[in-house]
Design an enzyme around this catalytic site. Sequence first.
Site: not given
Length: 323
Positions: A176, A228
Amino acid sequence: MKPPAANVEVRVERPPRPPHPGSVQARPYYRRWSPWIVAAATLACVVVFLVSMYVNDCPRRNSGDCAAGFLGRFAFQPLRENPLLGPSSATLLKMGALDVSKVVHGGQGWRLITCIWLHAGVVHLLINMLCLLFIGIRLEQEFGFVRIGLVYLISGFGGSLMSALFIKSSISVGASGALFGLIGSMLSELITNWSLYANKVAALLTLVFVIVVNLALGILPRVDNFAHIGGLISGFLLGFVLFIRPQFAWINQRKAAAGQQSAPVKRKHKTYQYILWLSAAIMLIVGFTVAIVLLFRGYNANDHCSWCHYLSCVPTKRWKCNS
């Protein structure tokens, strides 16, 4: 003393919700590429997950107490241990999950890269790969496999660095951070090529909304939002460096016959594009250098930022954030 591997908390990098591909579309004046690197990365993640399940061998290690036991050696860990339908934390560590103590004190810096290709379970893998295909194919068609591959890998590495500086007691896996890097590069590409877009304001608002929503969802427990954020920042800066486009007037002038050129020669890029390119390149080099040095010196960013842990998890009445 380090707790047993089976009790190590695993943090997953939550996949971002991608923007609608039609909402960010440049004018069709540039070369279109045939995408393959995104498909190759997707296949690689699937293969690595299958290898992880083979190594895990739940029936032998858990005396048959496994989810989907009919899969044999590829059966999942008990749902109470891994609700994402995947291997144990011990297997993830063995396969290369990000563990800060092993990176800093064990000299295993390669974990900053290998963790990008690992996933905690089928659910984690499926959502991440769908997002990668949804976002990555459109970008690769416009910018080619070299630039998209660089953004993916460097953003994933940047996410791992950010995670390692803040999260010390958990292991982390997932792509991610790299996916957030792709979204960040879309935002900077829009900014640096602002004059080339027809629906620029709508595209900007769409991207900002998608980024804010996904980062907000990252404050849930056991989600590595630092990966992230690190991936997003890395991708945002890389977009200014790798996704700069020549001006349309310059392209038209290049295509025109030499005898038909009466207007002054147009510049390939605008001044602000050069400024953004140079600034982003400097920040990338300095940022990565400082982060790597601090990491291998055992730096704990939480000691100097008492509130930063809230960026990854905010405790509520329904959940706690401690391991």
